[in-house]
Design an enzyme around this catalytic site. Sequence first.
Site, PDB file in Angstrom:
ATOM      1  N   CYS A 172       0.826  -1.244   0.055  1.00  6.58           N
ATOM      2  CA  CYS A 172       0.094  -0.168   0.014  1.00  6.58           C
ATOM      3  C   CYS A 172       0.918   1.200   0.081  1.00  6.58           C
ATOM      4  O   CYS A 172       0.517   1.893  -0.881  1.00  6.58           O
ATOM      5  CB  CYS A 172      -0.962   0.106   1.255  1.00  6.58           C
ATOM      6  SG  CYS A 172      -2.403  -1.152   1.027  1.00  6.58           S
TER       7      CYS A 172
HETATM    8  C1  UDX Z   1      -0.922  -0.133   5.415  1.00  6.61           C
HETATM    9  C2  UDX Z   1      -1.915   0.668   6.267  1.00  6.61           C
HETATM   10  O1  UDX Z   1      -1.581   0.786   7.830  1.00  6.61           O
HETATM   11  C3  UDX Z   1      -3.456   0.294   6.097  1.00  6.61           C
HETATM   12  O2  UDX Z   1      -4.230   1.176   6.885  1.00  6.61           O
HETATM   13  C4  UDX Z   1      -3.637   0.301   4.815  1.00  6.61           C
HETATM   14  O3  UDX Z   1      -4.920  -0.091   4.437  1.00  6.61           O
HETATM   15  C5  UDX Z   1      -2.797  -0.589   3.756  1.00  6.61           C
HETATM   16  O4  UDX Z   1      -1.362  -0.269   4.072  1.00  6.61           O
HETATM   17  P1  UDX Z   1       0.164  -2.283   5.662  1.00  6.61           P
HETATM   18  O5  UDX Z   1       0.933  -2.272   4.438  1.00  6.61           O
HETATM   19  O6  UDX Z   1      -0.486  -3.759   5.930  1.00  6.61           O
HETATM   20  O7  UDX Z   1      -0.845  -1.342   5.917  1.00  6.61           O
HETATM   21  O8  UDX Z   1       1.290  -2.212   6.835  1.00  6.61           O
HETATM   22  P2  UDX Z   1       1.677  -1.484   8.047  1.00  6.61           P
HETATM   23  O9  UDX Z   1       1.644  -2.059   9.319  1.00  6.61           O
HETATM   24  O10 UDX Z   1       0.905  -0.059   7.909  1.00  6.61           O
HETATM   25  O11 UDX Z   1       3.553  -1.176   7.779  1.00  6.61           O
HETATM   26  C6  UDX Z   1       3.867  -0.466   6.420  1.00  6.61           C
HETATM   27  C7  UDX Z   1       5.262  -0.468   6.464  1.00  6.61           C
HETATM   28  O12 UDX Z   1       5.767   0.565   7.441  1.00  6.61           O
HETATM   29  C8  UDX Z   1       5.969  -1.860   6.752  1.00  6.61           C
HETATM   30  O13 UDX Z   1       7.008  -1.933   6.128  1.00  6.61           O
HETATM   31  C9  UDX Z   1       6.286  -1.276   8.309  1.00  6.61           C
HETATM   32  O14 UDX Z   1       7.419  -2.075   8.759  1.00  6.61           O
HETATM   33  C10 UDX Z   1       6.601   0.143   7.970  1.00  6.61           C
HETATM   34  N1  UDX Z   1       6.824   0.754   9.461  1.00  6.61           N
HETATM   35  C11 UDX Z   1       5.514   0.893   9.958  1.00  6.61           C
HETATM   36  C12 UDX Z   1       7.790   1.476   9.797  1.00  6.61           C
HETATM   37  O15 UDX Z   1       8.852   1.301   9.150  1.00  6.61           O
HETATM   38  N2  UDX Z   1       7.839   2.125  10.994  1.00  6.61           N
HETATM   39  C13 UDX Z   1       6.664   2.530  11.540  1.00  6.61           C
HETATM   40  O16 UDX Z   1       6.497   3.074  12.879  1.00  6.61           O
HETATM   41  C14 UDX Z   1       5.419   1.793  11.368  1.00  6.61           C
END
Ligand code: UDX
Length: 423
Positions: free
Chosen positions: A263
């Site tokens: 996403c």
């Molecule tokens: C995301 C959104 O959270 C969700 O609402 C949307 O519908 C789809 O995209 P997702 O892709 O499943 O969900 O993962 P998410 O848990 O949000 O993490 C995304 C990325 O950011 C991951 O690679 C995660 O490791 C990274 N991340 C997240 C960080 O590097 N730091 C953070 O503090 C949080």
Amino acid sequence: MKISVIGGGYVGLVTASCFAYLGHIVQIIEIDSKKADLINQGIPPIYEEKLEEILKQTAGKNLSAQSHYEGLGDADIIFICVGTPPQDDGSADLKYIISASKSIGAALKGSKKYHVITVKSTVPPGTTESIVMPIVLELLGNGSNCVGFCMNPEFLREGRAIDDFLHPDRVVIGGSSEEAVRVVQEAYEKLDAPVITTSLKAAEMIKYTSNAFLATKISFSNEIGNICKKIGINVYEVMKGVGLDHRINPYFLNAGLGFGGSCFPKDVMALIRLAEKNGEDPVLLRSVIDINERQPGRIVQILNERIGDIRGKNITVLGLAFKDNTDDVRDSRSIPVISELLEHGAVISAYDPMAFESMKKIFPGINYHTNAGDALIGADACLVLTEWPEFSKLNDEFNLMKSRVIIEGRKILSCSGIEGVCW
Ligand code: UDX
């Protein structure tokens, strides 16, 4: 209510299963008949926490899957949950939205019942109004009275999608009429969450804006982290102090290798293209992507500073998935890290609790192991690239390395003698 869901991918399957769990009668229309068969047997075609449990309770009872559009005319709500993959220039490809709209229009022809066609896929603002509505209405040819249109974005995190669906922060419903919104709102009646009703375009924009803001928080934290690293400050200590300000909040401030997944990278790029097409110069959003693309290179640079020439060295990579609790490697930050290590001639051993099969398709030539200990034997250095909780227990396993050089791209280890990409 009777609900049909077009598309049995991550979003469609979770949406359909959760609506069935809430007591609705749900039909999934999934063109891949093998996937539909699995769903009917209660077997999830993807890994998602709690999905199997819910499918077992609902499949064959009030949840069914099929690969044709028969029976669509019974639905009160039809959710469009098809993919909107990026085109070469990063803008969203709407071909599946268009084909789903055509199939819905054709299947509803002659229906006397009121249906609400609801887009759940992430689509650029204006799509429901300018693409879905005209296609369906033209095919229906019987006036617009028997259909309403809504846009109801999803905010589901992979690995936690069921909980996110059943306990949302908010439900956003953009609608073409009050009646259409009322019908969709009724489907969510059992959930305890505020419902925000908006225009169709605003609902579409809320989704892009939420993801872009979260991605911005991560890139911001990474930039602060990079500065902190240079001056010997732990960015996690800093962000703990920053995040307790209620105007900021403590979430999504975890610095590291940046964001991956299906996403954030795609949606931020699509928003950039949308801005550009409308004559805007999205300076901030471009920087968000820029910082994200540079982060993986930083861990390889630190590795280089610690062990010198990487050529021929045994490097262990722990964690391949784009985040913990998933087997998904789409846009995982481990991909650019491994590519760069391979370019420099490293010999790579890798371990991930779930994602090694998916990664084998991208990097068939590296050595995959079934546990961290085996992957660490004789290593010159170890890079930790996913925040799997089981890595926090690793300690003695690192004694199997030839030299104890451990660099984290995600903050998860609890043993001594480690450093992070920006802490
Ligand atoms: C995301 C959104 O959270 C969700 O609402 C949307 O519908 C789809 O995209 P997702 O892709 O499943 O969900 O993962 P998410 O848990 O949000 O993490 C995304 C990325 O950011 C991951 O690679 C995660 O490791 C990274 N991340 C997240 C960080 O590097 N730091 C953070 O503090 C949080």
